[in-house]
Design a protein around this motif. Structure first.
Motif, PDB file in Angstrom:
ATOM      1  N   TYR A   1      -1.694   2.564  -6.314  1.00  0.00           N
ATOM      2  CA  TYR A   1      -0.597   1.608  -6.235  1.00  0.00           C
ATOM      3  C   TYR A   1      -0.966   0.471  -5.292  1.00  0.00           C
ATOM      4  O   TYR A   1      -1.326   0.695  -4.143  1.00  0.00           O
ATOM      5  CB  TYR A   1       0.656   2.333  -5.736  1.00  0.00           C
ATOM      6  CG  TYR A   1       1.840   1.449  -5.475  1.00  0.00           C
ATOM      7  CD1 TYR A   1       2.625   0.997  -6.522  1.00  0.00           C
ATOM      8  CD2 TYR A   1       2.171   1.077  -4.189  1.00  0.00           C
ATOM      9  CE1 TYR A   1       3.727   0.188  -6.296  1.00  0.00           C
ATOM     10  CE2 TYR A   1       3.261   0.283  -3.947  1.00  0.00           C
ATOM     11  CZ  TYR A   1       4.039  -0.168  -5.002  1.00  0.00           C
ATOM     12  OH  TYR A   1       5.118  -0.962  -4.763  1.00  0.00           O
ATOM     13  N   ILE A   2      -0.858  -0.779  -5.795  1.00  0.00           N
ATOM     14  CA  ILE A   2      -1.130  -1.954  -4.971  1.00  0.00           C
ATOM     15  C   ILE A   2       0.171  -2.632  -4.554  1.00  0.00           C
ATOM     16  O   ILE A   2       0.364  -2.966  -3.401  1.00  0.00           O
ATOM     17  CB  ILE A   2      -2.037  -2.948  -5.711  1.00  0.00           C
ATOM     18  CG1 ILE A   2      -3.419  -2.325  -5.916  1.00  0.00           C
ATOM     19  CG2 ILE A   2      -2.140  -4.266  -4.961  1.00  0.00           C
ATOM     20  CD1 ILE A   2      -4.354  -3.143  -6.759  1.00  0.00           C
ATOM     21  N   GLY A   3       1.063  -2.851  -5.515  1.00  0.00           N
ATOM     22  CA  GLY A   3       2.312  -3.539  -5.193  1.00  0.00           C
ATOM     23  C   GLY A   3       3.200  -3.672  -6.407  1.00  0.00           C
ATOM     24  O   GLY A   3       2.893  -3.174  -7.488  1.00  0.00           O
ATOM     25  N   ARG A   4       4.323  -4.403  -6.211  1.00  0.00           N
ATOM     26  CA  ARG A   4       5.284  -4.605  -7.291  1.00  0.00           C
ATOM     27  C   ARG A   4       6.023  -5.920  -7.089  1.00  0.00           C
ATOM     28  O   ARG A   4       6.039  -6.494  -6.012  1.00  0.00           O
ATOM     29  CB  ARG A   4       6.276  -3.462  -7.353  1.00  0.00           C
ATOM     30  CG  ARG A   4       7.000  -3.289  -6.032  1.00  0.00           C
ATOM     31  CD  ARG A   4       8.481  -3.120  -6.201  1.00  0.00           C
ATOM     32  NE  ARG A   4       9.078  -2.597  -4.993  1.00  0.00           N
ATOM     33  CZ  ARG A   4       9.478  -3.355  -3.974  1.00  0.00           C
ATOM     34  NH1 ARG A   4       9.297  -4.648  -3.995  1.00  0.00           N
ATOM     35  NH2 ARG A   4      10.036  -2.819  -2.917  1.00  0.00           N
ATOM     36  N   GLY A   5       6.644  -6.383  -8.171  1.00  0.00           N
ATOM     37  CA  GLY A   5       7.450  -7.597  -8.123  1.00  0.00           C
ATOM     38  C   GLY A   5       8.496  -7.558  -9.219  1.00  0.00           C
ATOM     39  O   GLY A   5       8.332  -6.876 -10.227  1.00  0.00           O
TER      40      GLY A   5
ATOM     41  N   ILE B   1       3.650  -5.579  -1.292  1.00  0.00           N
ATOM     42  CA  ILE B   1       2.243  -5.199  -1.376  1.00  0.00           C
ATOM     43  C   ILE B   1       2.029  -4.060  -0.382  1.00  0.00           C
ATOM     44  O   ILE B   1       2.368  -4.175   0.795  1.00  0.00           O
ATOM     45  CB  ILE B   1       1.301  -6.376  -1.028  1.00  0.00           C
ATOM     46  CG1 ILE B   1       1.582  -7.587  -1.926  1.00  0.00           C
ATOM     47  CG2 ILE B   1      -0.155  -5.949  -1.107  1.00  0.00           C
ATOM     48  CD1 ILE B   1       1.334  -7.355  -3.394  1.00  0.00           C
ATOM     49  N   TYR B   2       1.464  -2.973  -0.878  1.00  0.00           N
ATOM     50  CA  TYR B   2       1.164  -1.832  -0.022  1.00  0.00           C
ATOM     51  C   TYR B   2       0.263  -2.314   1.125  1.00  0.00           C
ATOM     52  O   TYR B   2      -0.678  -3.073   0.902  1.00  0.00           O
ATOM     53  CB  TYR B   2       0.471  -0.751  -0.863  1.00  0.00           C
ATOM     54  CG  TYR B   2       0.352   0.568  -0.178  1.00  0.00           C
ATOM     55  CD1 TYR B   2       1.473   1.365   0.036  1.00  0.00           C
ATOM     56  CD2 TYR B   2      -0.877   1.036   0.250  1.00  0.00           C
ATOM     57  CE1 TYR B   2       1.371   2.585   0.667  1.00  0.00           C
ATOM     58  CE2 TYR B   2      -1.000   2.258   0.882  1.00  0.00           C
ATOM     59  CZ  TYR B   2       0.130   3.021   1.096  1.00  0.00           C
ATOM     60  OH  TYR B   2       0.028   4.234   1.722  1.00  0.00           O
ATOM     61  N   PRO B   3       0.564  -1.942   2.377  1.00  0.00           N
ATOM     62  CA  PRO B   3      -0.152  -2.488   3.531  1.00  0.00           C
ATOM     63  C   PRO B   3      -1.683  -2.471   3.427  1.00  0.00           C
ATOM     64  O   PRO B   3      -2.348  -3.397   3.887  1.00  0.00           O
ATOM     65  CB  PRO B   3       0.330  -1.618   4.692  1.00  0.00           C
ATOM     66  CG  PRO B   3       1.705  -1.196   4.286  1.00  0.00           C
ATOM     67  CD  PRO B   3       1.618  -1.005   2.788  1.00  0.00           C
ATOM     68  N   LYS B   4      -2.234  -1.459   2.823  1.00  0.00           N
ATOM     69  CA  LYS B   4      -3.689  -1.354   2.692  1.00  0.00           C
ATOM     70  C   LYS B   4      -4.288  -2.536   1.916  1.00  0.00           C
ATOM     71  O   LYS B   4      -5.452  -2.891   2.117  1.00  0.00           O
ATOM     72  CB  LYS B   4      -4.002  -0.040   1.969  1.00  0.00           C
ATOM     73  CG  LYS B   4      -5.427   0.196   1.600  1.00  0.00           C
ATOM     74  CD  LYS B   4      -5.563   1.529   0.868  1.00  0.00           C
ATOM     75  CE  LYS B   4      -6.964   1.766   0.371  1.00  0.00           C
ATOM     76  NZ  LYS B   4      -7.087   3.045  -0.330  1.00  0.00           N
ATOM     77  N   PHE B   5      -3.494  -3.178   1.048  1.00  0.00           N
ATOM     78  CA  PHE B   5      -4.002  -4.244   0.182  1.00  0.00           C
ATOM     79  C   PHE B   5      -3.526  -5.638   0.586  1.00  0.00           C
ATOM     80  O   PHE B   5      -3.803  -6.602  -0.114  1.00  0.00           O
ATOM     81  CB  PHE B   5      -3.593  -3.963  -1.272  1.00  0.00           C
ATOM     82  CG  PHE B   5      -4.216  -2.715  -1.813  1.00  0.00           C
ATOM     83  CD1 PHE B   5      -5.545  -2.680  -2.183  1.00  0.00           C
ATOM     84  CD2 PHE B   5      -3.462  -1.554  -1.937  1.00  0.00           C
ATOM     85  CE1 PHE B   5      -6.123  -1.527  -2.667  1.00  0.00           C
ATOM     86  CE2 PHE B   5      -4.029  -0.386  -2.432  1.00  0.00           C
ATOM     87  CZ  PHE B   5      -5.364  -0.379  -2.797  1.00  0.00           C
TER      88      PHE B   5
ATOM     89  N   LYS C   1      -5.216  -9.899   0.520  1.00  0.00           N
ATOM     90  CA  LYS C   1      -6.221 -10.021  -0.544  1.00  0.00           C
ATOM     91  C   LYS C   1      -5.668 -10.771  -1.760  1.00  0.00           C
ATOM     92  O   LYS C   1      -6.208 -10.675  -2.844  1.00  0.00           O
ATOM     93  CB  LYS C   1      -6.709  -8.635  -0.961  1.00  0.00           C
ATOM     94  CG  LYS C   1      -7.364  -7.908   0.203  1.00  0.00           C
ATOM     95  CD  LYS C   1      -7.797  -6.518  -0.167  1.00  0.00           C
ATOM     96  CE  LYS C   1      -8.398  -5.861   1.086  1.00  0.00           C
ATOM     97  NZ  LYS C   1      -8.732  -4.485   0.885  1.00  0.00           N
ATOM     98  N   ASN C   2      -4.576 -11.520  -1.564  1.00  0.00           N
ATOM     99  CA  ASN C   2      -3.939 -12.342  -2.595  1.00  0.00           C
ATOM    100  C   ASN C   2      -3.419 -11.567  -3.793  1.00  0.00           C
ATOM    101  O   ASN C   2      -3.277 -12.120  -4.878  1.00  0.00           O
ATOM    102  CB  ASN C   2      -4.855 -13.482  -3.048  1.00  0.00           C
ATOM    103  CG  ASN C   2      -4.885 -14.609  -2.048  1.00  0.00           C
ATOM    104  OD1 ASN C   2      -3.998 -14.727  -1.205  1.00  0.00           O
ATOM    105  ND2 ASN C   2      -5.889 -15.432  -2.121  1.00  0.00           N
ATOM    106  N   TYR C   3      -3.094 -10.309  -3.637  1.00  0.00           N
ATOM    107  CA  TYR C   3      -2.482  -9.562  -4.734  1.00  0.00           C
ATOM    108  C   TYR C   3      -1.075 -10.078  -5.024  1.00  0.00           C
ATOM    109  O   TYR C   3      -0.583  -9.957  -6.140  1.00  0.00           O
ATOM    110  CB  TYR C   3      -2.459  -8.058  -4.446  1.00  0.00           C
ATOM    111  CG  TYR C   3      -3.810  -7.421  -4.635  1.00  0.00           C
ATOM    112  CD1 TYR C   3      -4.396  -7.376  -5.896  1.00  0.00           C
ATOM    113  CD2 TYR C   3      -4.489  -6.857  -3.568  1.00  0.00           C
ATOM    114  CE1 TYR C   3      -5.637  -6.790  -6.083  1.00  0.00           C
ATOM    115  CE2 TYR C   3      -5.730  -6.269  -3.750  1.00  0.00           C
ATOM    116  CZ  TYR C   3      -6.289  -6.235  -5.003  1.00  0.00           C
ATOM    117  OH  TYR C   3      -7.516  -5.652  -5.190  1.00  0.00           O
ATOM    118  N   GLN C   4      -0.427 -10.667  -4.020  1.00  0.00           N
ATOM    119  CA  GLN C   4       0.883 -11.261  -4.262  1.00  0.00           C
ATOM    120  C   GLN C   4       0.768 -12.330  -5.348  1.00  0.00           C
ATOM    121  O   GLN C   4       1.613 -12.400  -6.236  1.00  0.00           O
ATOM    122  CB  GLN C   4       1.451 -11.877  -2.986  1.00  0.00           C
ATOM    123  CG  GLN C   4       2.806 -12.543  -3.227  1.00  0.00           C
ATOM    124  CD  GLN C   4       3.303 -13.322  -2.033  1.00  0.00           C
ATOM    125  OE1 GLN C   4       2.520 -13.826  -1.236  1.00  0.00           O
ATOM    126  NE2 GLN C   4       4.608 -13.430  -1.911  1.00  0.00           N
TER     127      GLN C   4
END
Length: 113
Positions: free
Chosen positions: A12-16, A43-47, A50-53
């Motif tokens: 899991y990286i994140g959600r929107g 965004i899960y803190p680990k990620f 890294k511009n996953y948003q």
């Protein structure tokens, strides 16, 4: 509500989420009933960093454009500098700026845009 979950290698990286039909945030409601709000981006803190948003927002925007709708908003709080940078990088513009005054976890000045 339309949302996505971003995963990489089953992690899991994140959600929107996009809220439809008269967007409302905790403190702001948008008058236009055909407005849509990008929100609940996490965004899960680990990620983080890294511009996953950007990946999540761009995927939400792609889905949104396919529906041929207009009035897409997001509310970014002043202290959230990384989100500001990402939204500006993706071509979003500031529509209105305001300051929230909070007391006991309640807004004293709800806004309508």
């Amino acid at each position: 509500i339309d949302g996505i979950i971003l995963m990489k290698d089953k992690e899991y990286i994140g959600r929107g989420v996009i809220k439809h039909f008269g967007a409302k945030d905790r403190f702001v409601s948008i008058k236009n009933k055909n407005s849509h709000l990008i929100c609940n981006i996490y965004i899960y803190p680990k990620f983080r960093g890294k511009n996953y948003q950007c990946d999540i927002v761009l995927e939400l925007v792609k889905r949104y454009i396919k529906t041929s709708k207009y009035n897409l908003y997001s509310i970014v709080y002043k202290y959230n500098i990384p989100s500001w940078k990402n939204f500006l990088l993706m071509g979003f513009e500031v529509k209105e700026s305001f300051q929230l005054i909070r007391f006991c976890k309640k807004s004293l000045n709800k806004r309508k845009i």
